[in-house]
Design a protein around this motif. Structure first.
Motif, PDB file in Angstrom:
ATOM      1  N   ALA A 388      30.368  28.598  53.331  1.00 44.50           N
ATOM      2  CA  ALA A 388      30.211  27.175  53.633  1.00 44.50           C
ATOM      3  C   ALA A 388      30.062  26.940  55.134  1.00 44.50           C
ATOM      4  N   ARG A 389      29.261  25.921  55.492  1.00 43.89           N
ATOM      5  CA  ARG A 389      29.098  25.517  56.879  1.00 43.89           C
ATOM      6  C   ARG A 389      28.963  23.999  56.934  1.00 43.89           C
ATOM      7  N   GLY A 390      29.671  23.367  57.867  1.00 45.48           N
ATOM      8  CA  GLY A 390      29.654  21.913  57.952  1.00 45.48           C
ATOM      9  C   GLY A 390      30.667  21.302  56.991  1.00 45.48           C
ATOM     10  N   PRO A 391      30.525  19.990  56.691  1.00 45.94           N
ATOM     11  CA  PRO A 391      31.470  19.347  55.769  1.00 45.94           C
ATOM     12  C   PRO A 391      31.488  20.051  54.420  1.00 45.94           C
ATOM     13  N   MET A 392      32.696  20.365  53.952  1.00 47.32           N
ATOM     14  CA  MET A 392      32.861  21.100  52.697  1.00 47.32           C
ATOM     15  C   MET A 392      33.274  20.143  51.590  1.00 47.32           C
ATOM     16  N   GLY A 393      32.373  19.945  50.647  1.00 49.79           N
ATOM     17  CA  GLY A 393      32.670  19.116  49.493  1.00 49.79           C
ATOM     18  C   GLY A 393      32.856  19.957  48.249  1.00 49.79           C
ATOM     19  N   LEU A 394      32.487  19.395  47.101  1.00 48.82           N
ATOM     20  CA  LEU A 394      32.748  20.054  45.828  1.00 48.82           C
ATOM     21  C   LEU A 394      32.022  21.386  45.685  1.00 48.82           C
ATOM     22  N   GLU A 395      30.749  21.411  45.998  1.00 47.13           N
ATOM     23  CA  GLU A 395      29.984  22.647  45.803  1.00 47.13           C
ATOM     24  C   GLU A 395      30.517  23.784  46.668  1.00 47.13           C
ATOM     25  N   GLU A 396      31.011  23.425  47.864  1.00 52.46           N
ATOM     26  CA  GLU A 396      31.456  24.460  48.806  1.00 52.46           C
ATOM     27  C   GLU A 396      32.773  25.102  48.393  1.00 52.46           C
ATOM     28  N   ILE A 397      33.501  24.503  47.450  1.00 49.35           N
ATOM     29  CA  ILE A 397      34.763  25.118  47.009  1.00 49.35           C
ATOM     30  C   ILE A 397      34.656  25.618  45.566  1.00 49.35           C
ATOM     31  N   THR A 398      33.434  25.989  45.187  1.00 47.38           N
ATOM     32  CA  THR A 398      33.248  26.709  43.933  1.00 47.38           C
ATOM     33  C   THR A 398      32.642  28.081  44.223  1.00 47.38           C
ATOM     34  N   SER A 399      32.869  28.991  43.333  1.00 49.47           N
ATOM     35  CA  SER A 399      32.262  30.307  43.396  1.00 49.47           C
ATOM     36  C   SER A 399      31.278  30.409  42.219  1.00 49.47           C
ATOM     37  N   TYR A 400      30.963  31.599  41.801  1.00 52.45           N
ATOM     38  CA  TYR A 400      30.090  31.768  40.638  1.00 52.45           C
ATOM     39  C   TYR A 400      30.413  33.089  39.957  1.00 52.45           C
ATOM     40  N   LYS A 401      29.934  33.216  38.740  1.00 54.19           N
ATOM     41  CA  LYS A 401      30.018  34.491  38.041  1.00 54.19           C
ATOM     42  C   LYS A 401      28.747  34.687  37.226  1.00 54.19           C
ATOM     43  N   TRP A 402      28.464  35.940  36.894  1.00 49.57           N
ATOM     44  CA  TRP A 402      27.292  36.291  36.091  1.00 49.57           C
ATOM     45  C   TRP A 402      27.704  36.411  34.624  1.00 49.57           C
ATOM     46  N   LEU A 403      26.928  35.792  33.762  1.00 51.73           N
ATOM     47  CA  LEU A 403      27.100  35.927  32.316  1.00 51.73           C
ATOM     48  C   LEU A 403      25.904  36.714  31.781  1.00 51.73           C
ATOM     49  N   ILE A 404      26.183  37.798  31.083  1.00 49.32           N
ATOM     50  CA  ILE A 404      25.122  38.682  30.601  1.00 49.32           C
ATOM     51  C   ILE A 404      25.230  38.789  29.075  1.00 49.32           C
ATOM     52  N   GLU A 405      24.124  38.550  28.392  1.00 50.01           N
ATOM     53  CA  GLU A 405      24.095  38.639  26.949  1.00 50.01           C
ATOM     54  C   GLU A 405      23.044  39.682  26.517  1.00 50.01           C
ATOM     55  N   GLY A 406      23.455  40.547  25.634  1.00 54.51           N
ATOM     56  CA  GLY A 406      22.549  41.579  25.150  1.00 54.51           C
ATOM     57  C   GLY A 406      22.517  41.667  23.643  1.00 54.51           C
ATOM     58  N   ASN A 407      21.849  42.672  23.146  1.00 49.62           N
ATOM     59  CA  ASN A 407      21.743  42.894  21.708  1.00 49.62           C
ATOM     60  C   ASN A 407      21.795  44.391  21.409  1.00 49.62           C
ATOM     61  N   GLY A 408      22.780  45.044  22.046  1.00 49.19           N
ATOM     62  CA  GLY A 408      22.942  46.471  21.831  1.00 49.19           C
ATOM     63  C   GLY A 408      22.211  47.359  22.790  1.00 49.19           C
ATOM     64  N   GLN A 409      21.606  46.801  23.835  1.00 46.59           N
ATOM     65  CA  GLN A 409      20.879  47.639  24.800  1.00 46.59           C
ATOM     66  C   GLN A 409      21.837  48.608  25.480  1.00 46.59           C
ATOM     67  N   THR A 410      21.345  49.765  25.852  1.00 46.53           N
ATOM     68  CA  THR A 410      22.104  50.731  26.634  1.00 46.53           C
ATOM     69  C   THR A 410      21.299  51.139  27.849  1.00 46.53           C
ATOM     70  N   ARG A 411      22.001  51.544  28.890  1.00 50.54           N
ATOM     71  CA  ARG A 411      21.321  51.927  30.126  1.00 50.54           C
ATOM     72  C   ARG A 411      20.902  53.386  30.086  1.00 50.54           C
ATOM     73  N   PRO A 412      19.638  53.710  30.408  1.00 53.04           N
ATOM     74  CA  PRO A 412      19.193  55.103  30.365  1.00 53.04           C
ATOM     75  C   PRO A 412      19.834  55.906  31.486  1.00 53.04           C
TER      76      PRO A 412
END
Length: 412
Positions: A388-412
């Motif tokens: 954050a830079r400057g006045p910190m409002g609602l957006e500046e005091i949230t973080s984020y996370k990744w949501l991943i959805e698959g269907n049985g895929q595997t990594r080679p």
């Protein structure tokens, strides 16, 4: 102290399942109570004020009035009216292998705020944290302890009435030791934010074992350019300096182009009854005889790097825009800087080269404020660049996370 930390952490988890309608209802009830119970809040504040000298620069920050409480309540209602910052989809894509990725906004968890003689911060921090799904740990100063306790008691009573965890907000003891424990609360506190002067900010940055964001300290300059409009300049400089001298966006140094020195007495005329000027030799020579002698002094070695928080201001003469930029580079704190100019190229160069969170053209730095920026309120004004830079409002005091959805895929 670990008990209050663990209770607040537990409350932060409970907050994650409250919907926005419920959050808004709570905030509106608290806002109403601030106005309805202003007499009790002012009585607590009066006890704090009685222990502080009126000459203390923090006195104005400490003082609550009916109008200020109405303003605090209005800011809280505005926060309630804003869209929720939670659950927003920031990025969404499907990979070639069919995995669906979504990046969504979430609360930090527990936000700790260390602040000085500013009881309004208690309400501002609660409103922003609660709306954004964060629990808050408040560590106020001794000077405002009665005011802060009255405010938190009011908030907690309404939380209980609304069936919300009262530990969504907790006030720590007003001691230096409590500040130290908050800064070391690894596993309990997700972010700590200092609101105060340079000493407090340095202490937090140097001692925090939890993530922190630097906010607040403002050595603020305004440059009156060779092409500056005098009437605009008078309004801008007067407002930036005298609207409220104790706040971090107040003007500390007026930089004036040498070709406009003759206009300096007029620029300062409306503040001549209350503001002490620390002038460099060129400015002093012009002001002598045109500014009250008892409020005109020669600028000493520390005049240009000081956040005055008082009816005091430095004046620096420069030969060109580059001289003003160099002065700001050397003495500014990265908070707010302004230029008064009718030269579009000078304005663009100033905006491009000044390294600050907020850069103004033909407007006073007094606008650096979360409510003025449409954020409802602010949890602080960040002067750093990471996050954050400057006045910190609602957006500046949230973080984020990744949501991943698959269907049985595997990594080679």
């Amino acid at each position: 102290m670990s008990t209050i930390f663990s209770r607040t952490k537990d409350a932060s988890r409970a907050l994650s399942v409250i919907d926005d309608a419920k959050r808004n209802a709570v905030l509106l009830r608290v806002a109403d109570a601030i106005v309805e119970e202003s007499a009790a809040l002012l009585e607590a504040n009066a006890s704090d004020l009685a222990a502080m000298e009126r000459s203390n620069p923090l006195y104005d920050r400490l003082m609550l009035t009916e109008d200020r409480l109405k303003g605090i309540a209005a800011d809280m209602r505005q926060v309630a009216s804003l869209p929720s910052p939670l659950g927003r989809t920031l990025v969404e894509r499907t990979l070639p292998n069919g995995l669906r990725l979504k990046k969504v906004s979430v609360p930090f968890g527990v936000i700790g705020v260390i602040y000085e003689a500013r009881p309004n911060v208690t309400f501002d921090v609660f409103s922003l944290c609660f709306k954004s799904g964060n629990a808050c740990l408040l560590k106020g100063g001794r000077d405002a302890d009665a005011s802060n306790r009255a405010a938190v008691a009011l908030i907690k009573r309404i939380l209980v009435d609304e069936g919300v965890e009262a530990d969504a907000v907790n006030l720590m003891p007003a001691t230096h030791e409590a500040a130290g424990e908050l800064l070391e609360a690894v596993g309990y506190v997700d972010l700590v934010i200092p609101r105060g002067g340079r000493r407090l900010i340095d202490f937090v940055r140097d001692n925090a074992k939890v993530p922190c964001i630097e906010t607040g300290a403002g050595v603020v300059n305004t440059y009156f350019d060779e092409s500056g409009d005098l009437e605009k300049g008078i309004r801008i400089v007067t407002n930036a300096k005298t609207r409220r001298v104790s706040v971090c966006n107040a003007l500390d140094c007026l930089i004036v182009h040498s070709a406009r020195l003759a206009d300096l007495p007029k620029l300062l005329e409306k503040m001549s009854d209350r503001v002490t000027i620390y002038a460099d030799p060129e400015a002093f020579e012009v002001l002598a005889g045109h500014y009250p002698a008892e409020r005109l002094q020669h600028a000493g070695p520390d005049a240009f790097g000081t956040e005055y928080m008082d009816y005091k201001m430095a004046v620096k003469t420069v030969g060109d825009l580059d001289g003003a930029l160099e002065h700001i580079r050397r003495y500014g704190s990265g908070h707010s800087e302004a230029i008064v100019t009718e030269d579009a190229s000078a304005a663009r160069k100033f905006q491009a080269m000044v390294d600050a969170a907020c850069v103004y053209v033909n407007a006073p730095t007094s606008f650096t404020d979360g409510a003025q920026f449409g954020l409802g309120a602010e949890i602080g004004i960040s002067t750093q660049k990471l996050g954050a830079r400057g006045p910190m409002g609602l957006e500046e005091i949230t973080s984020y996370k990744w949501l991943i959805e698959g269907n049985g895929q595997t990594r080679p």
